[in-house]
Write a protein that holds these residues in place. Sequence first.
Motif, PDB file in Angstrom:
ATOM      1  N   GLY A 139       0.861  -1.195  -0.224  1.00 57.00           N
ATOM      2  CA  GLY A 139      -0.130   0.089   0.068  1.00 57.00           C
ATOM      3  C   GLY A 139       0.776   1.346   0.146  1.00 57.00           C
ATOM      4  N   THR A 140       1.906   1.035   0.607  1.00 61.89           N
ATOM      5  CA  THR A 140       2.901   2.321   0.783  1.00 61.89           C
ATOM      6  C   THR A 140       3.409   2.655  -0.361  1.00 61.89           C
ATOM      7  OG1 THR A 140       3.133   1.882   3.296  1.00 61.89           O
ATOM      8  CG2 THR A 140       4.681   3.664   2.237  1.00 61.89           C
ATOM      9  N   VAL A 141       4.097   1.512  -0.939  1.00 64.48           N
ATOM     10  CA  VAL A 141       4.926   1.636  -2.228  1.00 64.48           C
ATOM     11  C   VAL A 141       3.910   2.079  -3.409  1.00 64.48           C
ATOM     12  CG1 VAL A 141       5.990   0.171  -3.982  1.00 64.48           C
ATOM     13  CG2 VAL A 141       6.777  -0.047  -1.638  1.00 64.48           C
ATOM     14  N   PHE A 142       2.505   1.552  -3.346  1.00 64.52           N
ATOM     15  CA  PHE A 142       1.639   1.975  -4.343  1.00 64.52           C
ATOM     16  C   PHE A 142       0.958   3.245  -4.006  1.00 64.52           C
ATOM     17  CE2 PHE A 142       1.185  -2.701  -6.009  1.00 64.52           C
ATOM     18  CZ  PHE A 142       2.559  -2.567  -6.306  1.00 64.52           C
ATOM     19  N   VAL A 143       1.242   4.031  -2.965  1.00 65.83           N
ATOM     20  CA  VAL A 143       1.014   5.365  -3.011  1.00 65.83           C
ATOM     21  C   VAL A 143       2.361   6.251  -3.640  1.00 65.83           C
ATOM     22  CG1 VAL A 143       0.925   7.400  -1.482  1.00 65.83           C
ATOM     23  CG2 VAL A 143      -0.461   5.170  -0.704  1.00 65.83           C
ATOM     24  N   SER A 144       3.372   6.011  -3.433  1.00 62.55           N
ATOM     25  CA  SER A 144       4.537   6.695  -3.903  1.00 62.55           C
ATOM     26  C   SER A 144       4.837   6.636  -5.295  1.00 62.55           C
ATOM     27  CB  SER A 144       5.851   6.161  -3.159  1.00 62.55           C
ATOM     28  OG  SER A 144       5.833   6.414  -1.761  1.00 62.55           O
ATOM     29  N   THR A 145       4.435   5.328  -5.886  1.00 61.71           N
ATOM     30  CA  THR A 145       4.730   5.374  -7.306  1.00 61.71           C
ATOM     31  C   THR A 145       3.887   6.011  -8.384  1.00 61.71           C
ATOM     32  OG1 THR A 145       3.915   3.007  -7.248  1.00 61.71           O
ATOM     33  CG2 THR A 145       6.231   3.409  -7.224  1.00 61.71           C
ATOM     34  N   PRO A 146       2.439   5.684  -8.090  1.00 60.31           N
ATOM     35  CA  PRO A 146       1.584   6.481  -8.954  1.00 60.31           C
ATOM     36  C   PRO A 146       1.689   7.880  -8.631  1.00 60.31           C
ATOM     37  CG  PRO A 146       0.546   5.481  -7.245  1.00 60.31           C
ATOM     38  CD  PRO A 146       1.639   5.089  -7.114  1.00 60.31           C
ATOM     39  N   ALA A 147       1.884   8.683  -7.148  1.00 59.77           N
ATOM     40  CA  ALA A 147       2.025   9.769  -7.074  1.00 59.77           C
ATOM     41  C   ALA A 147       3.085  10.476  -8.179  1.00 59.77           C
ATOM     42  CB  ALA A 147       2.340   9.982  -5.734  1.00 59.77           C
ATOM     43  N   SER A 148       4.194   9.604  -7.915  1.00 58.52           N
ATOM     44  CA  SER A 148       5.564  10.258  -8.706  1.00 58.52           C
ATOM     45  C   SER A 148       5.140  10.271 -10.119  1.00 58.52           C
ATOM     46  CB  SER A 148       6.700   9.168  -8.574  1.00 58.52           C
ATOM     47  OG  SER A 148       7.092   9.475  -7.010  1.00 58.52           O
ATOM     48  N   LEU A 149       4.576   9.432 -10.596  1.00 56.15           N
ATOM     49  CA  LEU A 149       4.195   9.327 -12.299  1.00 56.15           C
ATOM     50  C   LEU A 149       3.402  10.318 -12.359  1.00 56.15           C
ATOM     51  CD1 LEU A 149       3.890   5.591 -12.864  1.00 56.15           C
ATOM     52  CD2 LEU A 149       5.474   7.021 -13.872  1.00 56.15           C
ATOM     53  N   HIS A 151       3.021  13.150 -10.875  1.00 54.11           N
ATOM     54  CA  HIS A 151       3.665  14.673 -10.619  1.00 54.11           C
ATOM     55  C   HIS A 151       4.611  14.813 -11.973  1.00 54.11           C
ATOM     56  CE1 HIS A 151       5.560  17.877  -8.305  1.00 54.11           C
ATOM     57  NE2 HIS A 151       6.654  17.025  -8.760  1.00 54.11           N
ATOM     58  N   VAL A 152       5.398  13.681 -12.603  1.00 50.17           N
ATOM     59  CA  VAL A 152       5.948  14.206 -13.752  1.00 50.17           C
ATOM     60  C   VAL A 152       5.009  14.308 -14.834  1.00 50.17           C
ATOM     61  CG1 VAL A 152       7.529  12.956 -15.250  1.00 50.17           C
ATOM     62  CG2 VAL A 152       7.906  12.697 -13.025  1.00 50.17           C
ATOM     63  N   LEU A 153       3.712  13.676 -15.038  1.00 47.54           N
ATOM     64  CA  LEU A 153       2.871  13.671 -16.057  1.00 47.54           C
ATOM     65  C   LEU A 153       2.352  15.178 -16.115  1.00 47.54           C
ATOM     66  CD1 LEU A 153       1.684  12.086 -18.336  1.00 47.54           C
ATOM     67  CD2 LEU A 153      -0.183  11.731 -16.891  1.00 47.54           C
ATOM     68  N   MET A 154       2.256  15.726 -14.961  1.00 43.41           N
ATOM     69  CA  MET A 154       1.807  17.315 -14.838  1.00 43.41           C
ATOM     70  C   MET A 154       2.887  18.255 -14.658  1.00 43.41           C
ATOM     71  SD  MET A 154      -1.677  16.499 -12.688  1.00 43.41           S
ATOM     72  CE  MET A 154      -0.906  15.510 -11.229  1.00 43.41           C
ATOM     73  N   ASP A 155       4.171  17.875 -14.995  1.00 37.24           N
ATOM     74  CA  ASP A 155       5.231  18.776 -15.098  1.00 37.24           C
ATOM     75  C   ASP A 155       5.459  19.422 -13.870  1.00 37.24           C
ATOM     76  OD1 ASP A 155       5.783  18.097 -17.927  1.00 37.24           O
ATOM     77  OD2 ASP A 155       4.362  19.646 -18.589  1.00 37.24           O
ATOM     78  N   LEU A 162       0.280  16.869  -2.240  1.00 40.64           N
ATOM     79  CA  LEU A 162      -1.103  17.004  -2.423  1.00 40.64           C
ATOM     80  C   LEU A 162      -1.673  15.838  -3.213  1.00 40.64           C
ATOM     81  CD1 LEU A 162      -3.724  18.798  -2.324  1.00 40.64           C
ATOM     82  CD2 LEU A 162      -3.093  19.829  -4.270  1.00 40.64           C
ATOM     83  N   ILE A 163      -1.108  15.471  -4.299  1.00 39.91           N
ATOM     84  CA  ILE A 163      -1.344  14.064  -5.026  1.00 39.91           C
ATOM     85  C   ILE A 163      -1.341  12.776  -4.143  1.00 39.91           C
ATOM     86  CG2 ILE A 163      -0.668  12.554  -6.919  1.00 39.91           C
ATOM     87  CD1 ILE A 163       0.697  14.864  -8.176  1.00 39.91           C
ATOM     88  N   ILE A 164      -0.459  12.763  -3.295  1.00 38.59           N
ATOM     89  CA  ILE A 164      -0.321  11.615  -2.447  1.00 38.59           C
ATOM     90  C   ILE A 164      -1.530  11.912  -1.537  1.00 38.59           C
ATOM     91  CG2 ILE A 164       0.773  10.667  -0.259  1.00 38.59           C
ATOM     92  CD1 ILE A 164       3.673  11.390  -1.383  1.00 38.59           C
ATOM     93  N   GLY A 165      -1.981  12.974  -0.919  1.00 39.09           N
ATOM     94  CA  GLY A 165      -3.203  13.185  -0.286  1.00 39.09           C
ATOM     95  C   GLY A 165      -4.005  12.683  -0.796  1.00 39.09           C
ATOM     96  N   PHE A 166      -4.444  13.104  -2.176  1.00 41.85           N
ATOM     97  CA  PHE A 166      -5.577  12.619  -2.933  1.00 41.85           C
ATOM     98  C   PHE A 166      -5.716  11.078  -3.009  1.00 41.85           C
ATOM     99  CE2 PHE A 166      -5.834  17.005  -4.861  1.00 41.85           C
ATOM    100  CZ  PHE A 166      -7.252  17.244  -4.199  1.00 41.85           C
ATOM    101  N   ILE A 167      -4.651  10.409  -3.171  1.00 41.11           N
ATOM    102  CA  ILE A 167      -4.476   8.906  -3.532  1.00 41.11           C
ATOM    103  C   ILE A 167      -4.895   8.359  -2.234  1.00 41.11           C
ATOM    104  CG2 ILE A 167      -2.896   7.045  -3.877  1.00 41.11           C
ATOM    105  CD1 ILE A 167      -1.536   8.814  -5.705  1.00 41.11           C
ATOM    106  N   PHE A 168      -4.492   8.727  -0.999  1.00 38.37           N
ATOM    107  CA  PHE A 168      -4.960   8.255   0.304  1.00 38.37           C
ATOM    108  C   PHE A 168      -6.343   8.455   0.376  1.00 38.37           C
ATOM    109  CE2 PHE A 168      -0.384   8.096   2.405  1.00 38.37           C
ATOM    110  CZ  PHE A 168      -0.621   6.897   2.870  1.00 38.37           C
TER     111      PHE A 168
END
Length: 483
Positions: A139-149, A151-155, A162-168
């Motif tokens: 669960g923790t790893v799969f919060v970090s990885t999509p949030a990072s992707l 973050h990059v996708l939206m430059d 904030l992205i991590i918060g929405f995923i949580f």
Amino acid sequence: MFTFLGGIALLIIGYFTYGKFIEKMFGVKESRATPAYVNSDGVDYVPMSTSKNSLIQLLNIAGTGPIFGPIMGALYGPAAFIWIVVGCIFAGAVHDYLTGMISIRNRGAHLPELASKFLGKVMRHVVNAFAVLLLLLVGTVFVSTPASLLHVLMDGKIALGLIIGFIFLYYILATLLPVDKIIGRLYPYFGALLVISALGVGIGLIVTGAPIPELSFQNFHPDNAPIFPLIFFTITCGALSGFHATQTPIISRTTQNEKQGRKIFYGMMIAEGIIAMIWAAASMSLFDGYNGLNEVLAAGGPGAVVSEVSTTMLGAIGGTLAVLGVVVLPITSGDTAFRSARMIIAEYLNIAQKKFSSRLWIAVPLFVISLILTQIDFNILWRYFSWANQATAVIALFVGAMYLYIAKKNYWVSLIPGSFMLVMVITYILNAQIGFRLSMDVSWYGGVIGTAILLVLFFRAAKKARAKNLQLDEDISGWDKVA
């Protein structure tokens, strides 16, 4: 290209041949009512269609593993193809099918409960702690990885926190609400996005004639890291993953009929293997060799490889959609990881989950711990996750072997891959930096000897259980055929 296409063909053939053999050997009972009906509670036990269950199962088990794992495994060269194909057909799909079907036969029980029944009561406590730890890491790893992707996708226009918060927030809702409210409604669309993006990359490789390397046992890893046992811990979800054993009970509680099991459990593992083949092939062919791939990984991690491959194969718009498909994978495994953890703890403490408050007080501590874990370096988390993942797979395969042994069926289909991976699990932890740091020679001896001792104990326990006529399946007498 021949190795790549041949591997995918073998995976498909494996579903219709070995998968059929496993199903026939197990012996499905279409007239037997499933937990979706017998234990219906409107929260976790809810009957759903085969197609919906299949897509949910695929998304449950397909985190970043069948993409990030093969991308990292591509550094070892075409040996990655061998492990994906052989591991998927003879280990991973068997693991998933047996876990799912035995759970169906035991009112949708999770792995700790099954381990307690078939491997001894002490194992219930051990596996419960192991499974919850694994799910928290997932669960923790799969919060970090999509949030990072994202973050990059939206430059970087939206803050990573904030992205991590929405995923949580999404994870909390998916963990607490009935399975058919969010997961059952959204996953079919997410599944379509995942399949389309993977097929798009695969077709792109074929159409462009990408220079995919052919079969070879040569180690191409720039750091000359040993193929054995590291490849089995680098490529997990695309070949064999204990995480799946924590996910299949979610769907064993929503399956309408045992006959659907081969498509849902064995078939979706094969689908995941095909996804892994596509991303391994793309990683081997698009970066001017393994040193080039290693440079991209060093600069931006697997996420950078995903972005580059998607844009190259599908263009700007198609590439963005493909990246979104990859983002969906960890999110749709992270939410069910927390959901599984809640269900396992509730089962362990014997707490009914129909009341919202009962679900809430179990889930909240899980999210608090996970939030703390996000502060730990991702690479360290991933190493521990990889080992815990395969150790859990070994336990699940031994549960399957015990079940089949007591039933006087072909237990070797589960015991052989389980024993093989047990050697790898022991060898790895004896040698690894996160383990005992022994020499590789000593670690191999330890792996073989340790496995031999545990096999002797397994057969002793199996003979006693068979002599006592251990009840394999929960009694559902009085129920007629429902589906």
